[in-house]
Design a protein around this motif. Structure first.
Motif, PDB file in Angstrom:
ATOM      1  N   LEU A  72      -9.057 -14.236  -2.449  1.00 31.23           N
ATOM      2  CA  LEU A  72     -10.166 -13.592  -1.750  1.00 31.23           C
ATOM      3  C   LEU A  72     -10.054 -12.069  -1.834  1.00 31.23           C
ATOM      4  N   PHE A  73      -8.855 -11.532  -1.658  1.00 31.02           N
ATOM      5  CA  PHE A  73      -8.668 -10.081  -1.793  1.00 31.02           C
ATOM      6  C   PHE A  73      -9.049  -9.631  -3.200  1.00 31.02           C
ATOM      7  N   ASN A  74      -8.651 -10.397  -4.188  1.00 24.27           N
ATOM      8  CA  ASN A  74      -8.977 -10.084  -5.575  1.00 24.27           C
ATOM      9  C   ASN A  74     -10.493 -10.116  -5.799  1.00 24.27           C
ATOM     10  N   ASN A  75     -11.158 -11.117  -5.242  1.00 22.90           N
ATOM     11  CA  ASN A  75     -12.608 -11.227  -5.397  1.00 22.90           C
ATOM     12  C   ASN A  75     -13.351 -10.081  -4.712  1.00 22.90           C
ATOM     13  N   VAL A  76     -12.865  -9.663  -3.544  1.00 24.33           N
ATOM     14  CA  VAL A  76     -13.467  -8.510  -2.874  1.00 24.33           C
ATOM     15  C   VAL A  76     -13.285  -7.274  -3.750  1.00 24.33           C
ATOM     16  N   GLY A  77     -12.110  -7.125  -4.346  1.00 25.67           N
ATOM     17  CA  GLY A  77     -11.864  -5.999  -5.245  1.00 25.67           C
ATOM     18  C   GLY A  77     -12.838  -5.981  -6.409  1.00 25.67           C
ATOM     19  N   SER A  85     -17.663  -3.768  -9.088  1.00 25.91           N
ATOM     20  CA  SER A  85     -18.995  -3.880  -9.687  1.00 25.91           C
ATOM     21  C   SER A  85     -20.001  -2.945  -9.021  1.00 25.91           C
ATOM     22  N   GLN A  86     -19.691  -2.493  -7.800  1.00 23.16           N
ATOM     23  CA  GLN A  86     -20.548  -1.539  -7.099  1.00 23.16           C
ATOM     24  C   GLN A  86     -20.147  -0.096  -7.386  1.00 23.16           C
ATOM     25  N   GLY A  87     -19.099   0.080  -8.203  1.00 22.65           N
ATOM     26  CA  GLY A  87     -18.627   1.421  -8.533  1.00 22.65           C
ATOM     27  C   GLY A  87     -17.703   2.023  -7.497  1.00 22.65           C
ATOM     28  N   LYS A  88     -17.223   1.226  -6.563  1.00 25.39           N
ATOM     29  CA  LYS A  88     -16.316   1.703  -5.506  1.00 25.39           C
ATOM     30  C   LYS A  88     -14.872   1.413  -5.932  1.00 25.39           C
ATOM     31  N   TYR A  89     -14.408   2.171  -6.899  1.00 22.19           N
ATOM     32  CA  TYR A  89     -13.135   1.881  -7.551  1.00 22.19           C
ATOM     33  C   TYR A  89     -11.924   2.080  -6.648  1.00 22.19           C
ATOM     34  N   TRP A  90     -11.928   3.108  -5.817  1.00 26.63           N
ATOM     35  CA  TRP A  90     -10.770   3.347  -4.957  1.00 26.63           C
ATOM     36  C   TRP A  90     -10.650   2.271  -3.882  1.00 26.63           C
ATOM     37  N   GLU A  91     -11.770   1.860  -3.320  1.00 26.61           N
ATOM     38  CA  GLU A  91     -11.740   0.767  -2.341  1.00 26.61           C
ATOM     39  C   GLU A  91     -11.303  -0.528  -3.022  1.00 26.61           C
ATOM     40  N   ALA A  92     -11.786  -0.739  -4.238  1.00 19.32           N
ATOM     41  CA  ALA A  92     -11.407  -1.943  -4.984  1.00 19.32           C
ATOM     42  C   ALA A  92      -9.905  -1.964  -5.229  1.00 19.32           C
ATOM     43  N   LEU A  93      -9.350  -0.807  -5.577  1.00 19.17           N
ATOM     44  CA  LEU A  93      -7.909  -0.726  -5.832  1.00 19.17           C
ATOM     45  C   LEU A  93      -7.108  -1.131  -4.602  1.00 19.17           C
ATOM     46  N   ASP A  94      -7.570  -0.739  -3.416  1.00 20.39           N
ATOM     47  CA  ASP A  94      -6.887  -1.144  -2.176  1.00 20.39           C
ATOM     48  C   ASP A  94      -6.846  -2.666  -2.035  1.00 20.39           C
ATOM     49  N   PHE A 113      -7.140  -4.885  -4.501  1.00 20.69           N
ATOM     50  CA  PHE A 113      -6.285  -5.444  -5.549  1.00 20.69           C
ATOM     51  C   PHE A 113      -4.817  -5.345  -5.143  1.00 20.69           C
ATOM     52  N   GLN A 114      -4.433  -4.217  -4.546  1.00 16.55           N
ATOM     53  CA  GLN A 114      -3.052  -4.052  -4.090  1.00 16.55           C
ATOM     54  C   GLN A 114      -2.717  -5.014  -2.961  1.00 16.55           C
ATOM     55  N   LYS A 115      -3.668  -5.246  -2.072  1.00 16.91           N
ATOM     56  CA  LYS A 115      -3.457  -6.218  -0.996  1.00 16.91           C
ATOM     57  C   LYS A 115      -3.306  -7.625  -1.569  1.00 16.91           C
ATOM     58  N   ALA A 116      -4.053  -7.927  -2.614  1.00 17.36           N
ATOM     59  CA  ALA A 116      -3.949  -9.240  -3.245  1.00 17.36           C
ATOM     60  C   ALA A 116      -2.549  -9.441  -3.811  1.00 17.36           C
ATOM     61  N   VAL A 117      -2.000  -8.417  -4.425  1.00 20.02           N
ATOM     62  CA  VAL A 117      -0.655  -8.506  -4.986  1.00 20.02           C
ATOM     63  C   VAL A 117       0.371  -8.668  -3.889  1.00 20.02           C
ATOM     64  N   VAL A 146      -0.057  -9.896  -0.829  1.00 19.96           N
ATOM     65  CA  VAL A 146      -0.207 -11.211  -0.181  1.00 19.96           C
ATOM     66  C   VAL A 146       0.362 -12.300  -1.088  1.00 19.96           C
ATOM     67  N   GLN A 147       0.145 -12.153  -2.386  1.00 22.89           N
ATOM     68  CA  GLN A 147       0.642 -13.144  -3.359  1.00 22.89           C
ATOM     69  C   GLN A 147       2.169 -13.211  -3.320  1.00 22.89           C
ATOM     70  N   GLY A 148       2.802 -12.061  -3.085  1.00 24.90           N
ATOM     71  CA  GLY A 148       4.261 -12.010  -3.095  1.00 24.90           C
ATOM     72  C   GLY A 148       4.912 -12.596  -1.862  1.00 24.90           C
ATOM     73  N   LEU A 149       4.138 -12.850  -0.807  1.00 24.89           N
ATOM     74  CA  LEU A 149       4.736 -13.382   0.434  1.00 24.89           C
ATOM     75  C   LEU A 149       5.132 -14.799   0.317  1.00 24.89           C
TER      76      LEU A 149
END
Length: 69
Positions: free
Chosen positions: A39-44, A49-58, A60-64, A66-69
């Motif tokens: 879900l974090f990855n999909n939000v990213g 796709s909306q051009g909000k790259y810095w928010e997307a990066l956040d 994507f980092q949360k997805a990584v 959460v995946q590591g837990l």
């Protein structure tokens, strides 16, 4: 039976607001399950796709993280 139909109809009507766009549906999913990396990855991707790259990066980092837990 009428009460059951009315209650489920109202739930459906309320849920339809979550389906406005990709971002809103995935954010609604995160409210229910905040430990889902997909879900974090999909939000990213939705933000990307909306051009909000810095928010997307956040997200994507949360997805990584959460995946590591």
């Amino acid at each position: 039976m009428a009460v059951l139909l009315l209650s489920h109809g109202l739930k459906t009507w309320h849920r339809n607001w979550d389906w406005q766009d990709e971002y809103s549906i995935f954010m609604a999913g995160l409210k229910v399950n905040s430990r889902n990396a997909k879900l974090f990855n999909n939000v990213g991707h939705a933000l990307e796709s909306q051009g909000k790259y810095w928010e997307a990066l956040d997200y994507f980092q949360k997805a990584v993280s959460v995946q590591g837990l």
